[in-house]
Design a protein around this motif. Sequence first.
Motif, short mmCIF file in Angstrom:
data_model
loop_
_atom_site.label_atom_id
_atom_site.label_comp_id
_atom_site.label_asym_id
_atom_site.label_seq_id
_atom_site.Cartn_x
_atom_site.Cartn_y
_atom_site.Cartn_z
N GLN A 1 0.83 -1.21 0.00
CA GLN A 1 0.00 0.00 0.00
C GLN A 1 0.86 1.25 0.00
OE1 GLN A 1 -2.47 -0.72 3.43
NE2 GLN A 1 -4.15 -1.49 2.19
N GLU A 2 1.92 1.26 0.81
CA GLU A 2 2.81 2.42 0.85
C GLU A 2 3.50 2.63 -0.48
OE1 GLU A 2 5.45 1.82 4.16
OE2 GLU A 2 3.82 1.83 5.60
N THR A 3 3.94 1.55 -1.09
CA THR A 3 4.59 1.65 -2.40
C THR A 3 3.62 2.20 -3.44
OG1 THR A 3 6.07 -0.18 -1.87
CG2 THR A 3 5.80 0.35 -4.20
N GLY A 4 2.39 1.72 -3.40
CA GLY A 4 1.36 2.21 -4.33
C GLY A 4 1.10 3.70 -4.14
N GLN A 5 1.05 4.14 -2.90
CA GLN A 5 0.82 5.56 -2.63
C GLN A 5 2.00 6.41 -3.13
OE1 GLN A 5 0.10 5.50 1.58
NE2 GLN A 5 -2.06 4.99 1.36
N GLN A 6 3.20 5.90 -2.95
CA GLN A 6 4.38 6.63 -3.43
C GLN A 6 4.37 6.71 -4.95
OE1 GLN A 6 7.62 4.44 -1.69
NE2 GLN A 6 7.35 5.33 0.34
N MET A 7 4.03 5.62 -5.60
CA MET A 7 3.98 5.61 -7.07
C MET A 7 2.92 6.58 -7.58
SD MET A 7 4.51 1.55 -7.86
CE MET A 7 4.37 1.73 -9.62
N LYS A 8 1.77 6.59 -6.91
CA LYS A 8 0.70 7.50 -7.30
C LYS A 8 1.15 8.94 -7.17
CE LYS A 8 -4.00 8.89 -6.14
NZ LYS A 8 -5.06 8.82 -5.14
N ALA A 9 1.80 9.28 -6.07
CA ALA A 9 2.27 10.64 -5.84
C ALA A 9 3.30 11.04 -6.90
CB ALA A 9 2.87 10.77 -4.44
N LYS A 10 4.20 10.12 -7.24
CA LYS A 10 5.20 10.42 -8.27
C LYS A 10 4.54 10.62 -9.63
CE LYS A 10 9.15 8.22 -6.07
NZ LYS A 10 10.18 7.19 -6.14
N ALA A 11 3.56 9.79 -9.95
CA ALA A 11 2.87 9.92 -11.23
C ALA A 11 2.11 11.25 -11.30
CB ALA A 11 1.90 8.76 -11.44
N GLU A 12 1.47 11.63 -10.20
CA GLU A 12 0.77 12.91 -10.17
C GLU A 12 1.75 14.07 -10.32
OE1 GLU A 12 -1.35 12.62 -6.48
OE2 GLU A 12 -3.05 11.57 -7.41
N GLY A 13 2.90 13.95 -9.68
CA GLY A 13 3.93 14.99 -9.80
C GLY A 13 4.45 15.10 -11.22
N ALA A 14 4.64 13.97 -11.85
CA ALA A 14 5.11 13.97 -13.24
C ALA A 14 4.06 14.58 -14.16
CB ALA A 14 5.46 12.55 -13.68
N ALA A 15 2.80 14.23 -13.94
CA ALA A 15 1.73 14.79 -14.76
C ALA A 15 1.65 16.30 -14.58
CB ALA A 15 0.40 14.12 -14.41
N ASP A 16 1.78 16.75 -13.34
CA ASP A 16 1.76 18.20 -13.09
C ASP A 16 2.93 18.88 -13.79
OD1 ASP A 16 -0.53 18.00 -11.57
OD2 ASP A 16 0.53 18.02 -9.64
N ALA A 17 4.10 18.26 -13.73
CA ALA A 17 5.28 18.84 -14.38
C ALA A 17 5.08 18.94 -15.89
CB ALA A 17 6.51 18.00 -14.06
N ILE A 18 4.48 17.94 -16.48
CA ILE A 18 4.22 17.97 -17.93
C ILE A 18 3.21 19.06 -18.25
CG2 ILE A 18 3.17 16.67 -19.83
CD1 ILE A 18 4.48 14.14 -18.56
N ARG A 19 2.15 19.14 -17.44
CA ARG A 19 1.15 20.19 -17.69
C ARG A 19 1.78 21.59 -17.56
NH1 ARG A 19 -2.57 16.42 -15.40
NH2 ARG A 19 -2.17 17.06 -13.26
N ASP A 20 2.66 21.76 -16.56
CA ASP A 20 3.32 23.04 -16.38
C ASP A 20 4.22 23.37 -17.57
OD1 ASP A 20 2.09 23.41 -13.95
OD2 ASP A 20 3.84 22.76 -12.76
N SER A 21 4.96 22.37 -18.04
CA SER A 21 5.91 22.63 -19.11
C SER A 21 5.22 22.83 -20.47
CB SER A 21 6.93 21.48 -19.22
OG SER A 21 6.30 20.30 -19.68
N THR A 22 4.04 22.30 -20.61
CA THR A 22 3.32 22.48 -21.87
C THR A 22 2.30 23.60 -21.81
OG1 THR A 22 1.66 20.82 -21.27
CG2 THR A 22 3.58 20.06 -22.53
N GLY A 23 2.16 24.20 -20.63
CA GLY A 23 1.23 25.30 -20.48
C GLY A 23 -0.20 24.86 -20.33
N MET A 24 -0.45 23.63 -20.04
CA MET A 24 -1.82 23.12 -19.95
C MET A 24 -2.46 23.45 -18.59
SD MET A 24 -1.40 19.44 -21.83
CE MET A 24 -3.11 19.01 -21.72
N ASN A 25 -1.71 23.98 -17.65
CA ASN A 25 -2.26 24.32 -16.33
C ASN A 25 -2.89 25.69 -16.32
OD1 ASN A 25 -2.06 22.14 -14.71
ND2 ASN A 25 -0.13 22.70 -13.74
N LYS A 26 -2.78 26.41 -17.38
CA LYS A 26 -3.28 27.80 -17.42
C LYS A 26 -4.74 27.85 -17.76
CE LYS A 26 1.21 29.55 -18.53
NZ LYS A 26 2.07 30.22 -19.42
#
Length: 65
Positions: free
Chosen positions: A40-65
């Motif tokens: 469960q802890e590993t799954g939560q860590q993976m989810k957090a990393k995936a969400e962080g990566a998705a946010d980083a991609i949205r930020d770099s492509t300007g999709m968060n605006k």
Amino acid sequence: MDQAKANYQAGEAKGQTEEKANQIMDKISNTAESAKQSVQETGQQMKAKAEGAADAIRDSTGMNK
């Protein structure tokens, strides 16, 4: 008298065997619970990393605006 002693010893052996079996089952249960928590802890860590990566991609492509 020998029969009574034999019956007593058989009962003692049965009780000791049951106690040992219960100890083993407790250890198995604890190990399984520990593994479950670890997964469960590993799954939560993976989810957090995936969400962080998705946010980083949205930020770099300007999709968060």
